[in-house]
Design a protein around this motif. Structure first.
Motif, PDB file in Angstrom:
ATOM      1  N   ILE A  46       0.888  -1.223  -0.003  1.00  0.00           N
ATOM      2  CA  ILE A  46      -0.035   0.014  -0.046  1.00  0.00           C
ATOM      3  C   ILE A  46       0.983   1.393   0.000  1.00  0.00           C
ATOM      4  CG2 ILE A  46      -1.641   1.196   1.151  1.00  0.00           C
ATOM      5  CD1 ILE A  46      -2.710  -1.232   2.365  1.00  0.00           C
ATOM      6  N   ILE A  47       2.028   1.237   1.005  1.00  0.00           N
ATOM      7  CA  ILE A  47       2.937   2.426   0.991  1.00  0.00           C
ATOM      8  C   ILE A  47       3.250   2.581  -0.492  1.00  0.00           C
ATOM      9  CG2 ILE A  47       4.707   3.422   2.106  1.00  0.00           C
ATOM     10  CD1 ILE A  47       3.842   1.811   4.602  1.00  0.00           C
ATOM     11  N   ILE A  48       3.896   1.801  -0.926  1.00  0.00           N
ATOM     12  CA  ILE A  48       4.613   1.720  -2.313  1.00  0.00           C
ATOM     13  C   ILE A  48       3.918   2.217  -3.128  1.00  0.00           C
ATOM     14  CG2 ILE A  48       5.913   0.326  -4.123  1.00  0.00           C
ATOM     15  CD1 ILE A  48       7.163  -1.267  -1.953  1.00  0.00           C
ATOM     16  N   TYR A  49       2.744   1.597  -3.362  1.00  0.00           N
ATOM     17  CA  TYR A  49       1.712   2.110  -4.241  1.00  0.00           C
ATOM     18  C   TYR A  49       1.549   3.563  -4.520  1.00  0.00           C
ATOM     19  CZ  TYR A  49      -2.287   1.233  -7.453  1.00  0.00           C
ATOM     20  OH  TYR A  49      -3.339   1.414  -8.670  1.00  0.00           O
ATOM     21  N   VAL A  50       0.926   4.128  -2.965  1.00  0.00           N
ATOM     22  CA  VAL A  50       0.594   5.489  -2.656  1.00  0.00           C
ATOM     23  C   VAL A  50       1.786   6.254  -3.025  1.00  0.00           C
ATOM     24  CG1 VAL A  50      -0.040   7.252  -0.900  1.00  0.00           C
ATOM     25  CG2 VAL A  50      -1.194   4.802  -1.112  1.00  0.00           C
ATOM     26  N   LEU A  51       3.050   5.969  -2.945  1.00  0.00           N
ATOM     27  CA  LEU A  51       4.390   6.734  -2.840  1.00  0.00           C
ATOM     28  C   LEU A  51       4.304   6.771  -4.604  1.00  0.00           C
ATOM     29  CD1 LEU A  51       6.478   5.664  -0.200  1.00  0.00           C
ATOM     30  CD2 LEU A  51       5.619   7.808  -0.366  1.00  0.00           C
ATOM     31  N   LEU A  52       4.303   5.787  -5.230  1.00  0.00           N
ATOM     32  CA  LEU A  52       4.466   5.924  -6.575  1.00  0.00           C
ATOM     33  C   LEU A  52       3.328   6.868  -7.308  1.00  0.00           C
ATOM     34  CD1 LEU A  52       5.100   2.138  -7.506  1.00  0.00           C
ATOM     35  CD2 LEU A  52       6.597   3.963  -7.569  1.00  0.00           C
ATOM     36  N   ILE A  53       2.170   6.797  -6.873  1.00  0.00           N
ATOM     37  CA  ILE A  53       1.134   7.705  -7.381  1.00  0.00           C
ATOM     38  C   ILE A  53       1.512   9.335  -6.987  1.00  0.00           C
ATOM     39  CG2 ILE A  53      -1.222   8.383  -7.345  1.00  0.00           C
ATOM     40  CD1 ILE A  53      -0.649   5.779  -9.069  1.00  0.00           C
ATOM     41  N   LEU A  54       1.999   9.384  -5.822  1.00  0.00           N
ATOM     42  CA  LEU A  54       2.116  10.611  -5.193  1.00  0.00           C
ATOM     43  C   LEU A  54       3.442  11.153  -6.180  1.00  0.00           C
ATOM     44  CD1 LEU A  54       1.837  12.832  -3.256  1.00  0.00           C
ATOM     45  CD2 LEU A  54       3.389  11.774  -1.742  1.00  0.00           C
ATOM     46  N   ILE A  55       4.634  10.524  -6.206  1.00  0.00           N
ATOM     47  CA  ILE A  55       5.725  10.924  -7.273  1.00  0.00           C
ATOM     48  C   ILE A  55       5.274  11.136  -8.421  1.00  0.00           C
ATOM     49  CG2 ILE A  55       8.059  10.065  -8.033  1.00  0.00           C
ATOM     50  CD1 ILE A  55       8.358   8.690  -5.399  1.00  0.00           C
ATOM     51  N   GLY A  86      -6.501   9.412  -2.436  1.00  0.00           N
ATOM     52  CA  GLY A  86      -7.475   8.663  -1.531  1.00  0.00           C
ATOM     53  C   GLY A  86      -8.078   7.593  -2.419  1.00  0.00           C
ATOM     54  N   LEU A  87      -8.343   7.637  -3.705  1.00  0.00           N
ATOM     55  CA  LEU A  87      -8.704   6.370  -4.315  1.00  0.00           C
ATOM     56  C   LEU A  87      -7.637   5.255  -4.418  1.00  0.00           C
ATOM     57  CD1 LEU A  87     -10.689   8.243  -7.146  1.00  0.00           C
ATOM     58  CD2 LEU A  87     -11.627   6.967  -5.237  1.00  0.00           C
ATOM     59  N   THR A  88      -6.210   6.062  -4.560  1.00  0.00           N
ATOM     60  CA  THR A  88      -5.119   5.147  -4.727  1.00  0.00           C
ATOM     61  C   THR A  88      -5.004   4.062  -3.380  1.00  0.00           C
ATOM     62  OG1 THR A  88      -4.290   6.570  -6.250  1.00  0.00           O
ATOM     63  CG2 THR A  88      -2.701   4.870  -4.984  1.00  0.00           C
ATOM     64  N   ALA A  89      -5.237   4.757  -2.348  1.00  0.00           N
ATOM     65  CA  ALA A  89      -5.069   4.214  -1.002  1.00  0.00           C
ATOM     66  C   ALA A  89      -6.259   2.841  -1.077  1.00  0.00           C
ATOM     67  CB  ALA A  89      -5.074   5.053   0.237  1.00  0.00           C
ATOM     68  N   ILE A  90      -7.235   3.270  -1.477  1.00  0.00           N
ATOM     69  CA  ILE A  90      -8.390   2.182  -1.281  1.00  0.00           C
ATOM     70  C   ILE A  90      -8.312   0.939  -2.383  1.00  0.00           C
ATOM     71  CG2 ILE A  90     -10.838   1.794  -1.792  1.00  0.00           C
ATOM     72  CD1 ILE A  90     -11.353   4.660  -0.705  1.00  0.00           C
ATOM     73  N   LEU A 150      -6.007  -4.266  -3.531  1.00  0.00           N
ATOM     74  CA  LEU A 150      -4.839  -5.087  -4.448  1.00  0.00           C
ATOM     75  C   LEU A 150      -4.017  -5.979  -3.425  1.00  0.00           C
ATOM     76  CD1 LEU A 150      -3.353  -5.877  -7.028  1.00  0.00           C
ATOM     77  CD2 LEU A 150      -2.219  -3.795  -6.636  1.00  0.00           C
ATOM     78  N   ALA A 151      -3.550  -5.177  -2.377  1.00  0.00           N
ATOM     79  CA  ALA A 151      -2.583  -5.931  -1.538  1.00  0.00           C
ATOM     80  C   ALA A 151      -3.301  -7.155  -0.663  1.00  0.00           C
ATOM     81  CB  ALA A 151      -2.228  -4.813  -0.213  1.00  0.00           C
ATOM     82  N   HIS A 152      -4.633  -7.031  -0.684  1.00  0.00           N
ATOM     83  CA  HIS A 152      -5.313  -8.042   0.157  1.00  0.00           C
ATOM     84  C   HIS A 152      -5.397  -9.375  -0.734  1.00  0.00           C
ATOM     85  CE1 HIS A 152      -8.170 -10.309   2.784  1.00  0.00           C
ATOM     86  NE2 HIS A 152      -8.971 -10.537   1.757  1.00  0.00           N
ATOM     87  N   THR A 153      -5.728  -8.858  -2.014  1.00  0.00           N
ATOM     88  CA  THR A 153      -5.722 -10.163  -3.123  1.00  0.00           C
ATOM     89  C   THR A 153      -4.282 -10.979  -3.301  1.00  0.00           C
ATOM     90  OG1 THR A 153      -5.129  -8.784  -4.976  1.00  0.00           O
ATOM     91  CG2 THR A 153      -7.430  -9.187  -4.328  1.00  0.00           C
ATOM     92  N   ILE A 154      -3.181 -10.180  -2.821  1.00  0.00           N
ATOM     93  CA  ILE A 154      -1.992 -10.841  -3.199  1.00  0.00           C
ATOM     94  C   ILE A 154      -1.679 -11.430  -1.741  1.00  0.00           C
ATOM     95  CG2 ILE A 154       0.520 -10.277  -3.267  1.00  0.00           C
ATOM     96  CD1 ILE A 154      -0.445  -8.037  -5.211  1.00  0.00           C
ATOM     97  N   THR A 155      -1.660 -11.010  -0.775  1.00  0.00           N
ATOM     98  CA  THR A 155      -1.078 -11.328   0.797  1.00  0.00           C
ATOM     99  C   THR A 155      -2.223 -12.374   1.214  1.00  0.00           C
ATOM    100  OG1 THR A 155      -2.600  -9.693   1.715  1.00  0.00           O
ATOM    101  CG2 THR A 155      -0.432  -9.055   1.359  1.00  0.00           C
ATOM    102  N   SER A 156      -3.146 -12.590   0.892  1.00  0.00           N
ATOM    103  CA  SER A 156      -4.142 -13.768   1.328  1.00  0.00           C
ATOM    104  C   SER A 156      -3.842 -15.099   0.973  1.00  0.00           C
ATOM    105  CB  SER A 156      -5.633 -13.429   0.958  1.00  0.00           C
ATOM    106  OG  SER A 156      -6.496 -14.483   1.472  1.00  0.00           O
TER     107      SER A 156
END
Length: 612
Positions: A19-28, A197-201, A206-212
């Motif tokens: 989640i953090i990486i995804y948000v940071l990428l979008i922010l950058i 905000g949308l990216t975090a959601i 996405l993270a849940h579908t990978i980590t589960s």
């Protein structure tokens, strides 16, 4: 002391990291796009603003040229100025802008600002005005007025009939432009916040579908580690996680097969160890015996089960410090003498092979025992045979044979050739005798059949006698010899005959390769309590490539010259064996063209430990 920041458990999970990486990428990405967009928008608005001012100034300069010309009466020029004032005040006036019409001297003729009516008749001394009155077309600059308002200033020359008759000066406020930029920035920041905000959601989903599936794999892997080898993970797709699930299922299947095969191999290995002809002993990292096969027990004449748990040092009668060396993996091979029940002795060669594990180092050792009693007897016979039969015998025998045949063919009756051939045969015979004598001497030294007859010997007296034996030969070759004995060295226990032979060999070699030089025989004590005797000459020296092999048997630096001088190639080998039998060492240093120094050491203490 370095302090480590301990994050909450959630932030240490893969889900949080994704989640953090995804948000940071979008922010950058948004920041980069925003910087580029705002910069481009600012440049575009500023450029359009400036071009509009320049267009107004250009058009006004054309109209002003018609009214600032010098032709006409004073009344006519006044009317033209009034017309120009109407143009400035009505047609070209714009909010937030001030327009001034200047004459050729820079004096203000008309202005669009009633509040600045007192400027009429004054000179405008700004740089852009001066440049415009000089005929420069493109004149612009930024200024900040007394009200702290940023303005864009443009000046154009007014040309009539090829002459500069005045200038147009326009100063326009950029407040509206910057207000527009602020509104754009606000809209862009709002868009970034909404996108984040949308990216975090979406990142959480996405993270849940990978980590589960990964969590499920972890749970199953833990069960396999606990021995539940029949675990199987459901495959939910063909993506990377699906491939990982397939690999996990394949791994558990292969692991079950490997364990079954391992059990089978263990049974085979146990059968092999029991019936093999070599003895095998296995130890742990501390050298404790954990396995011994039947053959090892028979070789050591002991019961294997009774020796399990004992130290291999005591089992094999290793030296006192042998256990430490063994545990460190530094004892590759050992030859043991085992007393047999019949009163004889058997030789056992033990080969140690340490067992390494990368993360733990040496975790044990395998010792393989081989009965080499008969092999050692055969090896001793072979060494004896090699010592008595050498290809070096072929040269004198061939020479004797050829000269004997020549004598048979009639050379014996020749008064000139007969005695000469007989002399050659005699020399070769003596040379062969010397060679055989040296071989027998080496053989006795190898087999320890030449015991040392130790006696107290005065070192200075011994070295002087050696020098006297060779004095006549050295005088013939014009070689100077001198003896140096360090103070405090008197008598040492040694085998006088054997050491005399060592010195004779060394001095003979020095004389052969020295002409018109000097030979020095020196005796001194070393720091470790040894007697060092050296023979130093100023002869031709030995090439560096030959130094490592100089003590080998039959090795000669110059084979033809050595044979012509009567050498057998065994002198240095015999010297080395004699010195070694005394408990000393021998070494050679030489430099081609400068000479050679041979040094051998002998113990200065009696074998019983007494000081000499």
């Amino acid at each position: 002391m370095r302090l480590k920041l301990k994050l909450p458990a959630f932030f240490r999970t893969i889900q949080a990291k994704l989640i953090i990486i995804y948000v940071l990428l979008i922010l950058i990405a948004m920041q980069l796009i925003g910087v580029y967009f705002v910069s481009a928008m600012k440049n575009s608005l500023t450029s359009n603003f400036t071009q509009e001012l320049k267009a107004r100034a250009e058009l006004l300069s054309v109209l002003a040229a018609q009214n600032l010309g010098t032709a006409g009466t004073a009344e006519t020029r006044g009317e033209k100025l009034d017309n120009l004032g109407v143009l400035v005040e009505n047609l070209f006036n714009q909010p937030g802008a001030e327009i001034q019409v200047l004459d050729s001297s820079g004096k203000v003729l008309k202005t669009s600002k009633w509040s600045h009516a007192d400027y009429v008749g004054r000179k405008n001394t700004q740089t852009v005005v001066s440049m415009a009155l000089q005929g420069i077309e493109d004149n612009e600059e930024y200024i900040i007025d007394d009200d702290n308002i940023r303005k864009k200033v443009v000046a154009k020359p007014v040309v009539s009939d090829g002459k500069i008759v005045g200038a147009i000066y326009i100063a326009a406020s950029m407040s509206e432009l910057y207000a527009t930029m602020d509104r754009i920035n606000s809209i862009f920041i709002s868009g970034i916040l909404l996108a984040l905000g949308l990216t975090a959601i979406l990142g959480v989903i996405l993270a849940h579908t990978i980590t589960s599936p990964i969590k499920e794999l972890t749970r199953r892997a833990t069960a396999v580690a606990e021995g539940q080898l029949y675990q199987k993970v459901p495959v939910l797709g063909n993506d990377e996680i699906g491939q990982l699930s397939n690999a996990f299922n394949y791994m558990t299947s292969r692991l079950r097969d490997a364990l079954a095969q391992n059990e089978e191999e263990k049974e085979k290995l146990a059968s092999i160890l029991t019936n093999m002809s070599d003895g095998v002993i296995a130890t742990d990292e501390l050298g404790t015996v954990i396995l011994m096969n039947r053959r090892a027990s028979a070789m050591l004449f002991t019961e294997g089960e009774d020796k399990l748990g004992t130290s291999i040092q005591s089992l094999l009668s290793l030296p006192k410090d042998g256990n430490t060396t063994f545990v460190q993996g530094g004892m590759p091979t050992e030859l043991l003498e085992i007393d047999t029940p019949e009163g004889g002795t058997s030789l056992i060669r033990v080969t140690f092979t340490p067992i390494h594990r990368r993360e733990f180092g040496i975790i044990g050792t395998i010792a393989v025992l081989q009965d080499v009693t008969e092999q050692e007897k055969l090896e001793a016979s072979r060494r004896e045979f090699v010592a008595n039969v050498s290809h070096e015998l072929r040269t004198p025998l061939t020479t004797i044979k050829s000269y004997t045949e020549a004598l048979e063919d009639g050379a014996l009756q020749d008064p000139a050739l007969g005695p000469r051939f007989v002399g050659v045969i005699q020399n070769e015979t003596e040379r062969m005798i010397r060679l055989v004598t040296d071989l027998l001497h080496l053989s006795r030294l190898d087999s320890k059949e030449s015991p040392l007859r130790m006696q107290m010997t005065g070192i200075a007296e011994m070295l002087d006698e050696v020098a006297d034996r060779f004095s006549f030969q050295m005088q013939e070759k014009e070689i100077d010899i001198h003896v140096e004995v360090e103070q405090g060295i008197h008598k040492v226990a040694l085998d006088r005959d054997q050491i005399d032979q060592v010195l004779d060999n060394l001095i003979s070699n020095a004389m052969k390769y020295t002409a018109g030089g000097s030979i020095a025989i020196k005796a001194r004590s070393t720091e470790d309590g040894m007697l060092a005797i050296s023979v130093q000459d100023t002869g031709i020296g030995i090439p560096k490539k030959d130094l490592d092999r100089i003590f080998e048997r039959f090795y000669r630096v110059d084979k033809a010259r050595s044979r012509n001088m009567g050498g057998t190639g065994l002198g240095l080998s015999i010297a080395r064996e004699i010195v070694k039998a005394h408990g000393g060492t021998i070494s050679l240093e030489s430099e081609l063209g400068k000479g050679t120094t041979v040094t051998f050491t002998l113990p200065m203490e009696m074998r019983g430990g007494g000081e000499l």
